[in-house]
Design an enzyme around this catalytic site. Structure first.
Site, short mmCIF file in Angstrom:
data_model
loop_
_atom_site.label_atom_id
_atom_site.label_comp_id
_atom_site.label_asym_id
_atom_site.label_seq_id
_atom_site.Cartn_x
_atom_site.Cartn_y
_atom_site.Cartn_z
N GLU A 40 0.83 -1.21 0.00
CA GLU A 40 0.00 0.00 0.00
C GLU A 40 0.86 1.26 0.00
O GLU A 40 0.67 2.18 0.80
CB GLU A 40 -0.97 -0.02 1.19
CG GLU A 40 -1.93 -1.20 1.13
CD GLU A 40 -2.88 -1.29 2.31
OE1 GLU A 40 -2.80 -0.42 3.21
OE2 GLU A 40 -3.70 -2.23 2.35
N GLU B 117 -3.84 -8.91 -0.47
CA GLU B 117 -4.31 -8.81 0.91
C GLU B 117 -5.83 -8.79 0.86
O GLU B 117 -6.42 -7.96 0.16
CB GLU B 117 -3.76 -7.56 1.60
CG GLU B 117 -4.10 -7.47 3.09
CD GLU B 117 -3.37 -6.32 3.76
OE1 GLU B 117 -2.16 -6.16 3.49
OE2 GLU B 117 -4.00 -5.58 4.54
#
Length: 855
Positions: A441, A517
């Site tokens: 991220e 994820e």
């Protein structure tokens, strides 16, 4: 070059010629002092040093306190725009500050060779001194690094000192503190030596057939050599997984002055590495001096260095046509993300604890882990190699743009390339690692220049290891597509964002994507809330649009075990599986997370005393939540699952609606309450929760017995499961697990401990009634005494709001259970654990044999 079988006599001649390198684990006899800085060993501030063994986490004993690293921040990844107090974000343990470790080590008389220290990880910013002189430094606490200490050592005793510092707001979770991974002293008798991190292997399947018509697998080995001038003889041996056959590469080829040797093995009927068949060959590399001597193989001379590693034969490929392929076979990745802490052990790595983790996940049907969000330990990768667990080895949680004030962004520009190099070079011979991850991220995914940074790191991985693809997890797919960030990756990974899967896939040239994820469902083991409602936890967290500020004041710090609660940015397991099952271009997933971890107590970021996560499929003690069996029912194809929830002990709820769920791989079942049918139902492929679960939503509670009978596709009864209302608690039930057991950690089987001073036993303690039914409401305090051939190590009950220290031999039960961890001594004998109630009445005695065990 030719490949021949080496005779036993020749092997003895070569490998027994001389003692080459020494690899010495610097485990014991360290002195630790907190709050010290450079050259702290010479400072006298009245503090008494603590004698410790490494790996060591100086903060795990606590105490828990919200003042430790109290952060007032807005978590951008959660969509927050206003800063609020995050009291347990990094675990509420005292990991902030400085610390110093020191110990003596010995250099042999007459030593003229090379001396090196290998640190597998030290938190954080370790500076290494040898005999008072600075020998090395590495800022990233998660990475392995080597220190050449040859110029600083002398014969006899030498002083090693390691200074560490951890800054506030440098982590989004509990990082641990101290030398939390092993330190190894490596001595080679000459300067000419094998570069441990310079060994690479490459497997080629279907490389031809031998004279008997057997399929041949080709293994190419390249070895980097140091200080060998124009070259010295190198030989290689390969021992088969059953240790019955040894192949000899004689000699390895070298280009003059290249500093590299290359050997090739042609292996008929090779045993390939997979999660189901984790075969490991042993590769032994021998460096010789090339000088003829009596009783030595004349072509090679005397052995001066030798390195042995495990090798798994396997290939990895990801493509539009085949998806993710291991050894040419397409498979969906069934993975979980794991933080590096080991619950009540903290960050201090331990082999038995890692084996327990991996075996528990494998019993669930999991076949891969993601080391989120940092470099793994060598020990963890060794365990994954041997047990058969694929790995996405991750590197960074941030690049230049900081996610927290003092995080890795301080070092990225100067150190990122060095960190990637160490990650890949140190770990590239682990067959379990199937891809590298360069970030999680990363904010740069939507920024100018981000694509170039991603391409650079990916290219560096390719240069160091051309055999594996590279990925990273992106949480802003539209931005990452607009900047070209996501299309740059070998494996485009999306964190959550299921609603953007299809559109992102349609625009990706690769023809596939990975759920890098997924899920982030939250739950507490043994806790259930009514009415049962699917919710994004808006009542708990200020980052939700529907946040009720009064709800957090009334909250209890727990989430419902019905597995219907998630976050505003995440989803339920059922949502992910629709994409995994229905779309061949989704190549797998890594669930957040396999285990609860210290820190990041979402959705209770602002609630004290929440200090650990709720995301885990297993809790912080390693006990499975109900969600474990939901995943098992979907992932585990080799065994059937029939699991009922919630527990059936609800005094005061008589007559109230109490839904019953069954997690099973069967599609049909009938539920009975005290013999009365509640209906026979089938899974519904069109329902959000009913495609993968069987749910009786209108059941009214009455004490007694709950029974479910499951049916196969032909309507035949195939099994049942029963749960009962718990009565008065009368006894403790214990389940002992050690790494010597071949069974799942969830199965009771008393096996011995290894007398090595490191081995651990995990004893699950449950309070039950006379019939053996666990009392799920029990919160009794228990006390522990350990005697004989071992010591008490830790205790944990899995309650994310408990402030009881892990390292004190007492704790309350949570939902009727807890786990005690005991550690073996270095001498054989019997370890005795006595369990007392709070009035000091002996309730249970457990005796575990401690034995000398090879391997």
């Amino acid at each position: 070059m030719k490949t021949i079988l080496l005779t036993a006599a020749l092997l003895c001649t070569l490998t027994g010629t001389a003692q080459c390198r020494q690899e010495i684990n610097l485990r014991d006899n360290w002195l630790f002092m907190a709050g010290q800085s450079n050259q702290a060993a010479n400072a006298d501030d009245g503090q008494t040093p603590q004698r410790v063994s490494v790996p060591h986490d100086w903060a795990i004993s606590g105490p828990f306190d919200k003042k430790w690293d109290l952060q007032r921040v807005a978590i951008e990844q959660n969509g927050e725009t206003e800063a609020t107090e995050k009291s347990g974000r990094s675990g509420a343990l005292p990991w902030i500050g400085k610390g110093t470790y020191k110990r003596n080590f010995s250099i042999p008389s007459g030593f003229k060779g090379h001396a090196e220290l290998l640190f597998d990880g030290a938190m954080a910013e370790p500076t290494v001194f040898v005999n008072g002189q600075k020998a090395g430094y590495w800022p990233y606490g998660y990475n392995s690094f080597r220190v050449d200490i040859t110029p600083f050592v002398h014969e006899g005793d030498n002083l090693l000192e390691v200074n560490l510092q951890n800054l506030e707001e440098s982590s989004r979770w509990y990082p641990g503190a101290g030398i939390y991974r092993p330190v190894t002293l490596i001595l080679t008798p000459q300067q000419a030596r094998i570069d441990d991190w310079g060994i690479t292997t490459k497997t080629e399947l279907h490389a031809g057939k031998d004279k008997d018509g057997k399929e041949v697998t080709k293994l190419t080995v390249e070895v980097a050599l140091i200080d060998v001038g124009d070259g010295l003889p190198v030989t290689m041996e390969l021992l088969s997984p059953d240790h019955k056959e040894r192949l000899w590469c004689c000699p390895a080829l070298q280009r003059k002055g290249s500093g590299k040797a290359v050997g090739t093995f042609m292996i008929p009927d090779a045993k390939l590495w997979t999660p189901e068949t984790p075969y490991l060959y042993k590769l032994r590399i021998n460096l010789c001096d090339g000088k003829s001597a009596p009783n030595v193989f004349d072509d090679f001379g005397k052995l001066i260095d030798q390195k042995t590693i495990n090798v798994g034969l396997r290939t990895v490929k990801v493509s539009k046509e085949g998806g993710f392929q291991l050894n040419g076979v397409t498979r969906k990745i069934k993975g979980v993300c794991l933080h590096h802490d080991l619950g009540p052990l903290g960050a201090a790595v331990n082999k038995a604890a890692l084996i327990r983790q991996i075996k528990t996940m494998k019993a669930m049907g999991c076949d891969a882990i993601r080391t989120a969000h940092n470099m793994p330990s060598q020990m963890q990768m060794d365990v994954c190699d041997s047990l058969g667990m694929m790995v996405m080895a991750e590197s960074f949680d941030m690049w230049v743009y900081p996610k927290c004030k003092n995080g890795y962004a301080r070092f990225f520009k100067e150190w990122a390339d060095k960190d990637i190099e160490n990650l890949v070079r140190a770990h590239r011979n682990h067959p379990s690692i199937v891809m590298w991850s360069i970030g999680n991220e990363i904010p740069e995914q939507g920024m100018q220049g981000g694509r170039e940074m991603a391409a650079h790191l990916q290219d560096l991985c390719h240069q160091l290891d051309p055999t594996r693809p590279v990925t990273q997890g992106c949480d802003r797919p539209d931005n990452a597509m607009a900047t070209g960030f996501l299309p740059t990756m070998d494996v485009p990974g999306l964190n959550y964002r299921l609603h953007r899967y299809q559109d992102t896939y349609d625009r990706l040239w690769q023809g596939f994507l990975l759920g890098s994820e997924t899920c982030s469902t939250v739950s507490s083991r043994g806790v259930y809330k009514f009415p049962v409602e699917v919710t994004d936890n808006s009542q708990y967290s200020s980052w939700s649009e529907n946040y009720d500020p009064q709800a957090i004041k009334k909250a209890d710090g727990q989430c419902s075990g019905y597995d219907v609660e998630y976050c505003s940015w995440s989803n339920l397991p059922d949502d992910d599986w629709r994409w995994q099952d229905d779309k061949p271009w989704v190549i797998g997933e890594f669930v957040w997370t396999g285990y609860d971890y210290l820190g990041e107590p979402t959705p209770y970021d602002e609630y004290w005393p929440a200090r650990s996560s709720y995301f885990g499929i297993c809790d912080l003690a390693g006990l499975p939540k109900d969600r474990y069996y939901l995943y098992r029912s979907h992932w585990q194809k080799n065994d059937h699952t029939i699991h009922l929830l919630p527990h059936w002990t609800w005094p005061g709820r008589e007559g109230e609606v109490t839904p019953v769920y069954c997690y099973t791989n069967y599609d049909e079942a009938e539920l009975f309450i005290n013999g009365k049918s509640q209906g026979r139902i089938r899974k519904n492929p069109d329902g959000r929760l009913d495609r993968y679960r069987l749910r009786w939503n209108d059941v009214r509670y009455e004490p007694g017995e709950v029974k479910v009978i499951v049916y196969d596709e032909n309507g035949k009864s195939c099994g049942s499961s029963t749960m009962r209302t718990a009565r008065k608690p009368t006894r403790l039930i214990t389940n002992v697990w050690t790494q010597q057991s071949d069974l799942s950690p969830l199965t009771s089987h008393l096996s011995p401990l290894k007398a090595d001073g490191d081995d651990l036993a995990f004893i699950t303690v449950s309070l039950a009634d006379a019939a053996g039914t666990i009392v799920p409401t029990a919160t009794d305090r228990l006390r522990f005494e350990v005697s004989g051939a071992g010591t008490f190590r830790a205790v944990c009950n899995g309650d994310a709001t408990s402030l009881e220290p892990f390292t004190e031999p007492t704790m309350k039960l949570f939902a009727g259970q807890l786990v005690v961890v005991v550690q073996a001594a270095t001498t054989p004998g019997k370890l005795t654990l006595k369990i007392f109630d709070d009035e000091r009445h002996l309730r249970k005695t457990v005796v575990i044999p401690v034995m000398n065990i090879e391997g």
